[in-house]
Design a protein around this motif. Structure first.
Motif, short mmCIF file in Angstrom:
data_model
loop_
_atom_site.label_atom_id
_atom_site.label_comp_id
_atom_site.label_asym_id
_atom_site.label_seq_id
_atom_site.Cartn_x
_atom_site.Cartn_y
_atom_site.Cartn_z
N GLY A 1 4.12 3.61 -11.78
CA GLY A 1 3.88 3.07 -10.43
C GLY A 1 2.62 2.22 -10.36
O GLY A 1 2.21 1.81 -9.28
N ASP B 1 -8.00 -5.51 -12.78
CA ASP B 1 -9.17 -4.62 -12.82
C ASP B 1 -10.03 -4.90 -14.05
O ASP B 1 -11.26 -4.87 -13.98
N VAL C 1 -9.63 4.57 -5.88
CA VAL C 1 -9.16 5.87 -6.38
C VAL C 1 -8.63 5.77 -7.80
O VAL C 1 -8.19 4.71 -8.25
N GLN D 1 -8.04 -12.07 3.05
CA GLN D 1 -7.01 -12.68 3.90
C GLN D 1 -6.73 -11.81 5.13
O GLN D 1 -6.69 -12.30 6.26
N VAL E 1 2.76 -6.32 5.49
CA VAL E 1 3.50 -7.57 5.76
C VAL E 1 4.98 -7.39 5.44
O VAL E 1 5.81 -8.09 6.02
N SER E 2 5.29 -6.49 4.55
CA SER E 2 6.68 -6.31 4.13
C SER E 2 7.41 -5.35 5.08
O SER E 2 6.99 -4.20 5.27
N LEU F 1 -4.68 -2.48 -0.44
CA LEU F 1 -4.09 -3.78 -0.73
C LEU F 1 -4.29 -4.14 -2.20
O LEU F 1 -5.13 -3.56 -2.88
N PRO F 2 -3.53 -5.12 -2.71
CA PRO F 2 -3.57 -5.41 -4.15
C PRO F 2 -4.92 -5.87 -4.70
O PRO F 2 -5.28 -5.49 -5.80
N SER G 1 -8.54 -1.49 -5.36
CA SER G 1 -9.50 -1.79 -6.44
C SER G 1 -9.91 -3.26 -6.29
O SER G 1 -9.22 -4.15 -6.76
N ILE H 1 -6.58 -10.63 -1.06
CA ILE H 1 -5.72 -10.18 0.05
C ILE H 1 -6.54 -9.39 1.08
O ILE H 1 -6.30 -9.51 2.28
N GLY I 1 2.22 0.31 -0.13
CA GLY I 1 2.89 0.12 -1.42
C GLY I 1 3.02 1.43 -2.16
O GLY I 1 3.11 2.50 -1.57
N GLY J 1 -1.30 -1.59 4.09
CA GLY J 1 -0.90 -1.70 2.68
C GLY J 1 -0.10 -0.48 2.29
O GLY J 1 -0.64 0.55 1.89
N ALA K 1 8.51 -2.21 3.31
CA ALA K 1 7.44 -1.21 3.12
C ALA K 1 7.26 -0.42 4.42
O ALA K 1 7.12 0.81 4.39
P1 NAD Z 1 1.51 -2.29 -4.42
O1 NAD Z 1 1.69 -3.69 -4.88
O2 NAD Z 1 2.56 -1.27 -4.70
O3 NAD Z 1 1.25 -2.27 -2.82
C1 NAD Z 1 0.47 -3.22 -2.15
C2 NAD Z 1 1.04 -3.36 -0.74
O4 NAD Z 1 0.23 -4.31 -0.03
C3 NAD Z 1 2.49 -3.90 -0.72
O5 NAD Z 1 3.32 -3.05 0.05
C4 NAD Z 1 2.35 -5.29 -0.08
O6 NAD Z 1 3.47 -5.67 0.70
C5 NAD Z 1 1.11 -5.08 0.79
N1 NAD Z 1 0.48 -6.34 1.16
C6 NAD Z 1 0.30 -7.44 0.40
N2 NAD Z 1 -0.29 -8.41 1.12
C7 NAD Z 1 -0.47 -7.91 2.38
C8 NAD Z 1 -1.02 -8.43 3.57
N3 NAD Z 1 -1.52 -9.67 3.63
N4 NAD Z 1 -1.04 -7.63 4.67
C9 NAD Z 1 -0.53 -6.37 4.63
N5 NAD Z 1 0.01 -5.83 3.53
C10 NAD Z 1 0.03 -6.59 2.40
O7 NAD Z 1 0.09 -1.82 -5.01
P2 NAD Z 1 -0.40 -0.31 -5.28
O8 NAD Z 1 0.06 0.09 -6.63
O9 NAD Z 1 -0.11 0.53 -4.08
O10 NAD Z 1 -1.98 -0.60 -5.39
C11 NAD Z 1 -2.80 -0.88 -4.26
C12 NAD Z 1 -4.25 -0.95 -4.73
O11 NAD Z 1 -4.62 0.29 -5.33
C13 NAD Z 1 -4.51 -2.02 -5.80
O12 NAD Z 1 -5.80 -2.54 -5.62
C14 NAD Z 1 -4.43 -1.24 -7.11
O13 NAD Z 1 -5.15 -1.86 -8.15
C15 NAD Z 1 -5.02 0.10 -6.68
N6 NAD Z 1 -4.59 1.29 -7.44
C16 NAD Z 1 -3.28 1.48 -7.78
C17 NAD Z 1 -2.91 2.63 -8.48
C18 NAD Z 1 -1.47 2.90 -8.89
O14 NAD Z 1 -1.25 3.82 -9.70
N7 NAD Z 1 -0.48 2.16 -8.39
C19 NAD Z 1 -3.88 3.58 -8.81
C20 NAD Z 1 -5.20 3.38 -8.41
C21 NAD Z 1 -5.54 2.23 -7.73
#
Ligand code: NAD
Length: 293
Positions: free
Chosen positions: A234, A243, A124, A77, A36-37, A69-70, A99, A74, A14, A12, A40
């Motif tokens: 972000g 959440d 986190v 999955q 998967v991307s 992961l989101p 989360s 997922i 992202g 993951g 990324a």
């Molecule tokens: P994001 O959408 O930027 O990144 C998620 C990544 O997961 C993407 O690169 C996507 O391609 C990848 N992904 C999706 N399906 C997949 C699969 N089947 N196999 C492999 N990779 C896969 O999300 P983010 O902002 O990085 O957040 C990730 C997690 O952290 C979430 O649960 C979010 O709620 C939590 N979070 C985010 C933040 C923030 O500020 N962005 C802060 C704290 C917690």
């Protein structure tokens, strides 16, 4: 694992995953990223990391798998993907740092324990900035010895707070974000009222931040992403809504009244319907202002 160097499969890549993977590399760990991307994966490589499109290889070579992961769907999955399962081996630790839904996390931990694999939840807070500076707050759910075992890969990412048994990190994280989203909505309405009267928003924030109306919304989100009109924290608006719904579902499951939480999630859902899927969660302030007559 040699000395303090651990081989980590980071799944993951992202907004959060890439800066966290880079922190682990900077701390001396061997990290192989997977997403998967293809974009990324390329982004991690461009920034000096190693990425692979072979999920089995990445998992098979790891001491610890980190999932960023989101959502729980997922996570389910990925962890039930035959390519992931083919890489599993005894004594592997899996840390879900996204989360996720606490009850799903608990069930997954039980399932993995049955095949000799330990799941820890370690979501986190601190956002992309905290990820990039290694200053996240990490809410860690798991047994004491299990958490001890993975501590050296969590330490470079931020401050560890042990929240209790597996799933408890995900509980605290969802509740934190329900509060954060509710504060952000309330702050955005209060800022509109002050502004409409003619008070300078910067003066409002100065007062709030020295007073009891203070929150992460007044200290961070409003000054850095809303007043600046960049809306680039972000953290996606739909991830915030996810959440809030996790926290609200938990309240139902545990039989606890949660009126304001339910109301707040309904309001955020209205915004999610209107705004594009890529909207940052800080765009809620702009959306609320756009509806004021
Ligand atoms: P994001 O959408 O930027 O990144 C998620 C990544 O997961 C993407 O690169 C996507 O391609 C990848 N992904 C999706 N399906 C997949 C699969 N089947 N196999 C492999 N990779 C896969 O999300 P983010 O902002 O990085 O957040 C990730 C997690 O952290 C979430 O649960 C979010 O709620 C939590 N979070 C985010 C933040 C923030 O500020 N962005 C802060 C704290 C917690």
């Amino acid at each position: 694992m040699t000395g303090d160097t651990t081989t980590v499969a980071f799944i993951g890549l992202g907004n959060m995953g890439i800066p966290m993977a880079l922190q682990l590399i900077a701390a001396g760990h061997r990290v192989a990223g997977y997403d998967v991307s293809a974009d990324a994966r390329a982004a991690l490589v461009t920034q000096g990391g190693i990425a692979s499109d072979n999920l089995t290889e990445v998992v098979a070579g790891a001491d610890i798998v980190i999932l960023m992961l989101p959502n729980s769907d997922i996570v389910t999955q990925v962890t039930s993907d035959p390519e992931f399962q083919a890489g599993l081996h005894a004594d592997l630790f899996v840390i879900d740092m996204g989360s996720s839904e606490p009850m799903v996390t608990r069930a997954l931990a039980e399932h993995l324990a049955g095949i000799g694999i330990t799941l820890i939840d370690a979501p986190v807070s601190g956002g992309v900035r905290g990820a990039a500076s290694g200053t996240l707050t990490i809410m860690v759910g798991g047994s004491g010895p299990a958490v001890d075992r993975v501590q050296n890969v969590l330490t470079p990412l931020g401050r560890i707070v042990r929240t209790g048994p597996v799933g408890s990190g995900h509980v605290v994280k969802a509740l934190n974000n329900l509060l954060s989203a509710t504060h952000l909505w309330a702050t955005s309405e209060a800022m509109l009222v002050g502004e409409r009267f003619g008070v300078d928003p910067k003066v409002m924030l100065d007062v709030l931040n020295g007073s009891s109306g203070r929150s992460g919304s007044t200290e961070n989100k409003w000054p850095n992403f809303i007043l600046s009109e960049t809306y680039d924290s972000g953290f996606g608006l739909r991830l915030m809504l996810k959440d809030m719904r996790i926290a609200n579902a938990l309240a139902v499951e545990l039989g606890v009244p949660n009126e304001l939480g339910d109301f707040a999630a309904e309001r955020w859902a209205d915004a999610a319907e209107d705004l594009p899927s890529t909207a940052d969660h800080t765009e809620i302030a702009h959306w609320i202002a756009s509806r004021a007559h």
